[in-house]
Design an enzyme around this catalytic site. Structure first.
Site, PDB file in Angstrom:
ATOM      1  N   GLU A 118       0.823  -1.228   0.000  1.00 52.98           N
ATOM      2  CA  GLU A 118       0.000   0.000   0.000  1.00 52.98           C
ATOM      3  C   GLU A 118       0.848   1.265   0.000  1.00 52.98           C
ATOM      4  O   GLU A 118       0.395   2.331  -0.392  1.00 52.98           O
ATOM      5  CB  GLU A 118      -0.973   0.015   1.192  1.00 52.98           C
ATOM      6  CG  GLU A 118      -0.393   0.384   2.541  1.00 52.98           C
ATOM      7  CD  GLU A 118       0.575  -0.644   3.094  1.00 52.98           C
ATOM      8  OE1 GLU A 118       1.751  -0.305   3.275  1.00 52.98           O
ATOM      9  OE2 GLU A 118       0.178  -1.809   3.318  1.00 52.98           O
ATOM     10  N   HIS A 160       5.617  -0.681  11.867  1.00 46.97           N
ATOM     11  CA  HIS A 160       5.572  -1.788  10.890  1.00 46.97           C
ATOM     12  C   HIS A 160       6.928  -2.013  10.221  1.00 46.97           C
ATOM     13  O   HIS A 160       7.133  -3.054   9.593  1.00 46.97           O
ATOM     14  CB  HIS A 160       4.509  -1.535   9.816  1.00 46.97           C
ATOM     15  CG  HIS A 160       3.115  -1.485  10.364  1.00 46.97           C
ATOM     16  ND1 HIS A 160       2.588  -2.516  11.106  1.00 46.97           N
ATOM     17  CD2 HIS A 160       2.152  -0.530  10.299  1.00 46.97           C
ATOM     18  CE1 HIS A 160       1.347  -2.188  11.478  1.00 46.97           C
ATOM     19  NE2 HIS A 160       1.061  -0.991  11.011  1.00 46.97           N
ATOM     20  N   ASP A 196      -1.110   1.058  19.165  1.00 46.52           N
ATOM     21  CA  ASP A 196      -1.722   1.324  17.861  1.00 46.52           C
ATOM     22  C   ASP A 196      -2.761   0.226  17.587  1.00 46.52           C
ATOM     23  O   ASP A 196      -2.654  -0.882  18.116  1.00 46.52           O
ATOM     24  CB  ASP A 196      -0.624   1.313  16.788  1.00 46.52           C
ATOM     25  CG  ASP A 196      -1.126   1.688  15.408  1.00 46.52           C
ATOM     26  OD1 ASP A 196      -1.014   2.873  15.036  1.00 46.52           O
ATOM     27  OD2 ASP A 196      -1.630   0.801  14.683  1.00 46.52           O
ATOM     28  N   HIS A 198      -3.028  -1.507  15.011  1.00 48.02           N
ATOM     29  CA  HIS A 198      -2.395  -2.617  14.288  1.00 48.02           C
ATOM     30  C   HIS A 198      -1.216  -3.184  15.077  1.00 48.02           C
ATOM     31  O   HIS A 198      -0.559  -2.458  15.819  1.00 48.02           O
ATOM     32  CB  HIS A 198      -1.880  -2.130  12.933  1.00 48.02           C
ATOM     33  CG  HIS A 198      -2.920  -1.477  12.070  1.00 48.02           C
ATOM     34  ND1 HIS A 198      -3.112  -0.109  12.043  1.00 48.02           N
ATOM     35  CD2 HIS A 198      -3.819  -2.011  11.217  1.00 48.02           C
ATOM     36  CE1 HIS A 198      -4.094   0.174  11.196  1.00 48.02           C
ATOM     37  NE2 HIS A 198      -4.546  -0.955  10.680  1.00 48.02           N
ATOM     38  N   ASP A 285      -5.474   5.181  16.072  1.00 46.05           N
ATOM     39  CA  ASP A 285      -6.427   4.531  15.161  1.00 46.05           C
ATOM     40  C   ASP A 285      -7.300   3.521  15.911  1.00 46.05           C
ATOM     41  O   ASP A 285      -8.104   2.812  15.313  1.00 46.05           O
ATOM     42  CB  ASP A 285      -5.724   3.900  13.931  1.00 46.05           C
ATOM     43  CG  ASP A 285      -4.431   3.195  14.248  1.00 46.05           C
ATOM     44  OD1 ASP A 285      -4.092   3.014  15.440  1.00 46.05           O
ATOM     45  OD2 ASP A 285      -3.724   2.811  13.284  1.00 46.05           O
ATOM     46  N   TYR A 324      -5.678   8.402  11.946  1.00 52.13           N
ATOM     47  CA  TYR A 324      -5.763   9.099  10.661  1.00 52.13           C
ATOM     48  C   TYR A 324      -6.534  10.398  10.757  1.00 52.13           C
ATOM     49  O   TYR A 324      -7.020  10.771  11.820  1.00 52.13           O
ATOM     50  CB  TYR A 324      -6.189   8.080   9.597  1.00 52.13           C
ATOM     51  CG  TYR A 324      -5.084   7.054   9.597  1.00 52.13           C
ATOM     52  CD1 TYR A 324      -3.836   7.400   9.095  1.00 52.13           C
ATOM     53  CD2 TYR A 324      -5.195   5.857  10.310  1.00 52.13           C
ATOM     54  CE1 TYR A 324      -2.742   6.563   9.241  1.00 52.13           C
ATOM     55  CE2 TYR A 324      -4.106   5.014  10.457  1.00 52.13           C
ATOM     56  CZ  TYR A 324      -2.876   5.376   9.921  1.00 52.13           C
ATOM     57  OH  TYR A 324      -1.791   4.577  10.088  1.00 52.13           O
TER      58      TYR A 324
HETATM   59  N1  Q9C Z   1      -6.587  -1.039   2.551  1.00 45.16           N
HETATM   60  C1  Q9C Z   1      -0.294   2.298  10.809  1.00 45.16           C
HETATM   61  O1  Q9C Z   1      -1.311   2.425  11.469  1.00 45.16           O
HETATM   62  N2  Q9C Z   1      -3.539  -1.267   5.274  1.00 45.16           N
HETATM   63  N3  Q9C Z   1      -0.287   1.637   9.639  1.00 45.16           N
HETATM   64  C2  Q9C Z   1      -4.841  -0.700   5.342  1.00 45.16           C
HETATM   65  C3  Q9C Z   1      -6.884  -0.903   3.964  1.00 45.16           C
HETATM   66  C4  Q9C Z   1      -2.446  -0.519   5.810  1.00 45.16           C
HETATM   67  C5  Q9C Z   1      -1.469   1.000   9.131  1.00 45.16           C
HETATM   68  C6  Q9C Z   1      -5.866  -1.636   4.777  1.00 45.16           C
HETATM   69  C7  Q9C Z   1      -2.529  -0.248   7.288  1.00 45.16           C
HETATM   70  C8  Q9C Z   1      -1.266   0.375   7.808  1.00 45.16           C
HETATM   71  C9  Q9C Z   1       0.969   2.945  11.253  1.00 45.16           C
HETATM   72 ZN    ZN Z   2      -2.195   1.486  12.971  1.00 49.74          ZN
END
Ligand code: Q9C
Ligand code: ZN
Length: 345
Positions: A118, A160, A196, A198, A285, A324
């Site tokens: 991405e 990440h 976070d 994720h 997030d 975000y």
């Molecule tokens: N297409 C951080 O929060 N994939 N990174 C999103 C939707 C990427 C998140 C899926 C997510 C990255 C720092």
């Molecule tokens: Zn994240």
């Protein structure tokens, strides 16, 4: 608390992100910095400073030298190869290909060093990433020397990013760089608490075999959410690092109660580890209104989160990860910082 921020972080301003089969305007945008700064300035409670330049040595203490070299020149090589658009990784050394060959061609190198597709490279990304790690290091150094809290408005985020891979909007692992720096400055142990939405796959990978850095991550279950291939509860560290990695995967849509209960468990582990520095990979997030997250945390609850973390009574460097550009992003970050300070007030 002391805040570190720099306009240089806005030099990462990619046009595109591959999202749901379309190239969209990146969610991880420079606007995030302005929105968070605006909330901090409106509050007036936290002093804001520029970071200092720590050079490349702290980066090389964590990342692969060839990876650093790649990031430093990737955009120029891409342009020199006659390409116009922003590079999206198109082929990666997946399970049935060799990952021991680093291709000479830039498109091959991009795939080699990517862990996800991405995140586009862009002019200014390297310069922004350098500033981001300086912000992290400044916050960590402040927290260490003053034995207080500090916040690094890092951008691009870092958790990440692995030893030799970028992705998930991350290039240098700011939290890992700051933790290693603190160890090199003489503390015996550091803990990284990643809150976070994720999983912090990069940070986990970097310290997986080490007992001097405890890594704890609360995140959406990777069976159902990015980064999918790491972040499960059975990953507890290996070798000397056995027992020093803990994941708290939570179901998508988890309530604040469930999330806060996991935070308490993680904080108990931080307490028994007794680190000389606590680094918090702070992603907001987890907010109910976040476009990528599914958790239910409300703006008013971030204060409580900051206060709970302060109760660990450790020098603490909060480093921005995700969260975000929704209206509340600034208030959510501010809530954590205010809540932390309220414990000591
Ligand atoms: N297409 C951080 O929060 N994939 N990174 C999103 C939707 C990427 C998140 C899926 C997510 C990255 C720092
Ligand atoms: Zn994240």
């Amino acid at each position: 608390m002391q805040v570190y921020s720099s306009a240089q972080t806005k030099l990462r301003n990619a046009h595109g992100e591959l999202h749901g089969g379309k190239i969209i305007q990146p969610l991880e945008s420079p606007k995030r910095v302005d929105m968070i700064l605006a909330a901090l300035q409106r509050s007036g409670a936290h002093g804001i400073r520029e970071p200092r330049d720590y050079g490349l040595a702290p980066v090389l203490a964590v990342h692969d030298p060839q990876y650093l070299e790649f990031l430093a020149h990737a955009w120029d090589e891409w342009v020199q190869s006659g390409h116009q658009g922003e590079p999206v990784p198109t082929i990666v050394p997946g399970r049935n290909l060799r990952s021991s060959k680093i291709p000479a061609d830039i498109a091959g190198k991009i795939g080699f060093y990517a862990l996800a597709t991405e995140t586009c490279l862009s002019p200014g990304t390297y310069e922004a990433a350098l500033s981001s790690k300086d912000i992290a290091l400044s916050a960590a150094e402040y927290a260490l020397t003053r034995q207080q809290g500090a916040f690094g408005l890092c951008r691009p985020p870092g958790h990440h990013a692995a030893r030799d891979q970028f992705g998930g909007y991350c290039f240098f692992n700011n939290a890992a760089i700051a933790a290693q720096f603190a160890l090199d400055r003489g503390i015996a142990k550091a803990a990284i608490l990643d809150i976070d939405y994720h999983h912090g796959n990069g940070t986990q990978q970097i310290f997986y075999e080490r007992s001097d850095v405890l890594f704890l991550s609360l995140h959406a279950d990777p069976a159902c959410e990015f980064p999918y291939y790491l972040g499960y509860a059975d990953e507890r560290g290996s070798g000397a690092g056995a027992g020093f990695n803990r994941n708290y995967p939570l179901a998508k849509g988890s309530s604040s109660e469930v999330w806060l209960a996991a935070l308490e468990e993680a904080l108990l582990r931080v307490h028994s580890f007794q680190p000389g520095l606590l680094i918090v990979s702070l992603g907001v997030d987890t907010y109910a209104g976040d476009p990528l997250g599914t958790f239910a945390i409300q703006t008013a609850e971030y204060r409580q989160i900051g206060k709970r973390i302060a109760a660990a009574q450790l020098p603490t460097a909060f480093l921005l990860e995700g969260g975000y550009a929704v209206e509340e992003i600034g208030l959510n970050v501010l809530g954590v910082l205010d809540g932390f300070d309220s414990f000591y007030a």
